[in-house]
Write an enzyme that holds these catalytic residues in place. Sequence first.
Site, PDB file in Angstrom:
ATOM      1  N   CYS A   1       0.897  -1.154   0.000  1.00  0.00           N
ATOM      2  CA  CYS A   1       0.000   0.000   0.000  1.00  0.00           C
ATOM      3  C   CYS A   1       0.927   1.192   0.000  1.00  0.00           C
ATOM      4  CB  CYS A   1      -0.918   0.036   1.220  1.00  0.00           C
ATOM      5  SG  CYS A   1      -1.899   1.553   1.257  1.00  0.00           S
TER       6      CYS A   1
ATOM      7  N   CYS B   1      -0.361   4.107   2.652  1.00  0.00           N
ATOM      8  CA  CYS B   1      -0.320   3.851   4.101  1.00  0.00           C
ATOM      9  C   CYS B   1       0.017   2.380   4.323  1.00  0.00           C
ATOM     10  CB  CYS B   1      -1.600   4.298   4.799  1.00  0.00           C
ATOM     11  SG  CYS B   1      -3.117   3.785   4.015  1.00  0.00           S
TER      12      CYS B   1
ATOM     13  N   CYS C   1      -2.643  -0.478   3.951  1.00  0.00           N
ATOM     14  CA  CYS C   1      -3.799  -1.342   3.725  1.00  0.00           C
ATOM     15  C   CYS C   1      -3.322  -2.760   3.414  1.00  0.00           C
ATOM     16  CB  CYS C   1      -4.651  -0.807   2.574  1.00  0.00           C
ATOM     17  SG  CYS C   1      -5.317   0.815   2.926  1.00  0.00           S
TER      18      CYS C   1
HETATM   19 FE    FE Z   1      -3.311   1.961   2.789  1.00  0.00          FE
END
Ligand code: FE
Length: 198
Positions: free
Chosen positions: A106, A109, A111
């Site tokens: 990700c 961030c 995920c």
């Molecule tokens: Fe993320």
Amino acid sequence: MSEDHAGPAATLAARVRHLEALLEQRGLIDARELDRSLEAFLARASPANGARVVARAWLDEGFRARLLSDANAALPELGLSMRGGLQEQRLKVVQNTEQQHNVIVCTLCSCYPIALLGPSPTWYKSPAYRSRVVRDPRAVLREFGFELESAVQVNVWDASAETRYMVLPRRPAGTDNLNEQALAALVTRNGLIGVAPA
Ligand code: FE
């Protein structure tokens, strides 16, 4: 831009608490109920779940086809689901082959399909992994001790708040006699992320 990518984790946590308080005030949720379901979710979240999915897919062609075309619909066959929080996340399972290798990340961030892989490793959330795996996935894999043949194409899948990815590794050679449980024991969290062969 999606909720998960709205900012630093602390900001997000504060917003979640605020939302919880609002919902509770209006009698829409019970905070204890929410805590209980979150705890139950985390207690069930483990890479052993992803490993079971992979082992079944290696053994059962029909399941593999269903998993690759609609993972959310196939997971309940093993008593699993992506319904961890308030909303079901879409899962896309990407299959490694002789020609293609898959890695998940990700970039914004962290995920990640927690239900199937357990809590994410620290390095997965690091800015270094998130930026470098996109630019030079082979070098990152090499740091994990995984040398990919040059003929193999690498696909990097960038998760979002709505869609998570899991890698279906190739079945290791010499495992024809193993049952589902023994096959599942060969699958690692790194394999499900794509930084290990299995
Ligand atoms: Fe993320």
